[in-house]
Design a protein around this motif. Structure first.
Motif, mmCIF file in Angstrom:
data_model
loop_
_atom_site.group_PDB
_atom_site.id
_atom_site.type_symbol
_atom_site.label_atom_id
_atom_site.label_comp_id
_atom_site.label_asym_id
_atom_site.label_seq_id
_atom_site.Cartn_x
_atom_site.Cartn_y
_atom_site.Cartn_z
ATOM 1 N N LYS A 194 0.755 -1.079 0.034
ATOM 2 C CA LYS A 194 -0.270 -0.009 0.101
ATOM 3 C C LYS A 194 0.827 1.324 0.088
ATOM 4 N N ALA A 195 2.077 1.234 -0.042
ATOM 5 C CA ALA A 195 2.976 2.321 0.053
ATOM 6 C C ALA A 195 3.026 2.882 -1.376
ATOM 7 N N SER A 196 3.637 4.213 -1.265
ATOM 8 C CA SER A 196 3.215 5.027 -2.828
ATOM 9 C C SER A 196 4.255 4.481 -3.383
ATOM 10 N N PRO A 197 4.037 4.430 -4.791
ATOM 11 C CA PRO A 197 4.878 4.178 -5.942
ATOM 12 C C PRO A 197 6.379 4.499 -5.802
ATOM 13 N N GLU A 198 6.475 5.952 -5.353
ATOM 14 C CA GLU A 198 7.845 6.449 -5.068
ATOM 15 C C GLU A 198 8.695 5.793 -4.251
ATOM 16 N N VAL A 199 8.091 5.249 -2.996
ATOM 17 C CA VAL A 199 8.993 4.743 -1.853
ATOM 18 C C VAL A 199 9.194 3.264 -2.374
ATOM 19 N N ILE A 200 8.198 2.463 -3.191
ATOM 20 C CA ILE A 200 8.417 1.192 -3.314
ATOM 21 C C ILE A 200 9.791 1.309 -4.800
ATOM 22 N N LYS A 201 9.619 2.345 -5.451
ATOM 23 C CA LYS A 201 10.569 2.090 -6.398
ATOM 24 C C LYS A 201 11.879 2.564 -5.944
ATOM 25 N N ARG A 202 12.022 3.558 -4.855
ATOM 26 C CA ARG A 202 13.293 3.684 -4.186
ATOM 27 C C ARG A 202 13.710 2.576 -3.551
ATOM 28 N N GLU A 203 13.078 1.759 -2.615
ATOM 29 C CA GLU A 203 13.467 0.534 -1.788
ATOM 30 C C GLU A 203 13.651 -0.582 -2.613
ATOM 31 N N THR A 204 13.043 -0.789 -3.504
ATOM 32 C CA THR A 204 13.133 -2.102 -4.266
ATOM 33 C C THR A 204 13.683 -1.855 -5.584
ATOM 34 N N GLY A 205 13.345 -0.691 -6.424
ATOM 35 C CA GLY A 205 13.729 -0.730 -7.823
ATOM 36 C C GLY A 205 12.665 -1.195 -8.775
ATOM 37 N N LEU A 206 11.458 -1.646 -8.062
ATOM 38 C CA LEU A 206 10.410 -2.050 -8.802
ATOM 39 C C LEU A 206 9.356 -1.114 -9.046
ATOM 40 N N SER A 207 8.553 -1.364 -10.097
ATOM 41 C CA SER A 207 7.292 -0.538 -10.176
ATOM 42 C C SER A 207 6.164 -1.246 -8.904
ATOM 43 N N LYS A 208 5.215 -0.058 -8.626
ATOM 44 C CA LYS A 208 4.321 -0.920 -7.831
ATOM 45 C C LYS A 208 3.520 -1.885 -8.245
ATOM 46 N N ALA A 209 3.306 -2.091 -9.518
ATOM 47 C CA ALA A 209 2.361 -3.199 -9.971
ATOM 48 C C ALA A 209 3.644 -4.579 -10.001
ATOM 49 N N ALA A 210 4.583 -4.415 -10.277
ATOM 50 C CA ALA A 210 5.831 -5.664 -10.187
ATOM 51 C C ALA A 210 5.798 -5.966 -8.654
ATOM 52 N N PHE A 211 5.950 -4.951 -7.752
ATOM 53 C CA PHE A 211 5.993 -5.456 -6.497
ATOM 54 C C PHE A 211 4.814 -6.019 -5.981
ATOM 55 N N LYS A 212 3.694 -5.485 -6.241
ATOM 56 C CA LYS A 212 2.463 -6.311 -5.727
ATOM 57 C C LYS A 212 2.271 -7.636 -6.563
ATOM 58 N N ARG A 213 2.723 -8.017 -7.760
ATOM 59 C CA ARG A 213 2.672 -9.273 -8.222
ATOM 60 C C ARG A 213 3.763 -10.140 -7.659
ATOM 61 N N ALA A 214 4.758 -9.658 -7.108
ATOM 62 C CA ALA A 214 5.882 -10.523 -6.715
ATOM 63 C C ALA A 214 5.421 -11.015 -5.138
ATOM 64 N N ILE A 215 4.776 -9.823 -4.580
ATOM 65 C CA ILE A 215 4.229 -9.927 -3.215
ATOM 66 C C ILE A 215 3.254 -11.102 -3.205
ATOM 67 N N GLY A 216 2.363 -11.053 -4.125
ATOM 68 C CA GLY A 216 1.491 -11.910 -4.250
ATOM 69 C C GLY A 216 1.870 -13.567 -4.363
ATOM 70 N N HIS A 217 2.765 -13.521 -5.345
ATOM 71 C CA HIS A 217 3.570 -15.009 -5.706
ATOM 72 C C HIS A 217 4.375 -15.443 -4.433
ATOM 73 N N LEU A 218 5.176 -14.414 -3.713
ATOM 74 C CA LEU A 218 5.761 -14.960 -2.531
ATOM 75 C C LEU A 218 4.834 -15.615 -1.431
ATOM 76 N N TYR A 219 3.628 -14.791 -1.450
ATOM 77 C CA TYR A 219 2.443 -15.362 -0.199
ATOM 78 C C TYR A 219 1.969 -16.487 -0.689
ATOM 79 N N LYS A 220 1.654 -16.898 -1.930
ATOM 80 C CA LYS A 220 1.388 -18.183 -2.336
ATOM 81 C C LYS A 220 2.087 -19.296 -2.282
ATOM 82 N N GLU A 221 3.397 -18.987 -2.304
ATOM 83 C CA GLU A 221 4.335 -19.761 -1.972
ATOM 84 C C GLU A 221 4.768 -20.176 -0.349
#
Length: 278
Positions: free
Chosen positions: A238-265
């Motif tokens: 739920k963080a802002s796209p700017e925070v996610i980009k700064r901390e991870t280098g990912l877009s918010k959409a890519a971050f959310k996809r990866a989080i969902g994938h990690l949660y399912k695993e």
């Protein structure tokens, strides 16, 4: 008439101490010198010789049997030999370097860089190089199809359209403007994936891998970040796209996809708005 910066067959009119004088037709008044060291062994008056014409240090037409790295209107990668007040000088395989005027430069190439250019004849009749509008001269008949992995050289950042790329230094392609290419420079050769072949033959490209490979890479990156924060990520999807980009280098959409994938695993848990290592 002699054609500058093109190959042509010329006839040896006669020999001088410093080389052979060439003409297009018998009796022509205009002749061009082929230096002695480049005259084919055993050549005699009347023989035809395939040569390339350019200008010497005094701007006089001169012939060579050497093969230049680029010819008129070709697009080729050339190496920057020197940076001067009037422009860049490029190595094109001939004794006199090729000038790339400042007003024909894209980006800020440096000495030693290999950049894509086109050879043209300027208004004063001299050979020169340009980095501009190369897409008009790139081919659109590539053998590539969707999802193929290709190598492309960046030759222009077109902020309204995207990043212009020459695949194999030959074929026209583009990375869309929504993809971040800010870490690249003009001349960089990068590995890309074809996302589409347009009706006109131009290639649509991406720096990203197939989605399932991206998830693996992005997930590994996020897990490493979680580890660096002692197992609890200090922000959520739920963080802002700017925070996610700064901390991870990912877009918010890519971050959310990866989080969902990690949660399912079952590699992470989502508790009270916190992302924790499982």
């Amino acid at each position: 008439m002699f054609k500058l910066c093109e190959y042509q067959e010329l006839k040896i009119a006669h020999f001088k101490e410093f080389g052979a004088l060439l003409e297009e037709n018998a009796g022509d008044e205009k002749r061009v010198l082929l230096p002695s060291k480049e005259v084919p062994e055993g050549a005699k008056a009347g023989d035809m010789v395939k040569v390339f014409l350019y200008l010497d240090s005094k701007d006089r037409p001169i012939a060579t049997t050497k093969e230049p790295l680029i010819t008129l209107d070709q697009v080729k990668p050339l190496t920057v030999k020197d940076v001067t007040k009037i422009g860049l000088f490029l190595d094109w395989g001939l004794p006199k370097d090729l000038l790339l005027p400042f007003h024909e430069i894209n980006g800020r190439p440096e000495k030693g860089d290999e950049i894509l250019v086109r050879l043209y004849i300027d208004k004063s009749g001299r050979p020169a190089a340009t980095m501009r509008h190369l897409y008009h001269y790139l081919r659109t008949d590539s053998p590539y199809k969707r999802d193929d992995e290709v190598n492309g050289r960046i030759y222009e950042f077109g902020h309204d359209f995207g990043t212009f790329v020459a695949v194999d230094d030959i074929f026209s392609g583009m990375i869309p403007r929504h993809e971040d290419t800010g870490n690249y420079r003009i001349g960089d050769v990068i590995t890309l994936r074809v996302t589409d072949v347009k009706p006109d033959g131009k290639l649509a490209l991406t720096t990203r891998k197939d989605a399932y490979l991206e998830l693996d890479d992005d997930g590994s990156k996020i897990m490493a970040i979680i580890d660096s924060y002692a197992g609890v990520l200090p922000f959520s999807e739920k963080a802002s796209p700017e925070v996610i980009k700064r901390e991870t280098g990912l877009s918010k959409a890519a971050f959310k996809r990866a989080i969902g994938h990690l949660y399912k695993e079952h590699r992470i848990t989502l508790d009270e708005g916190k992302i924790r290592k499982a």
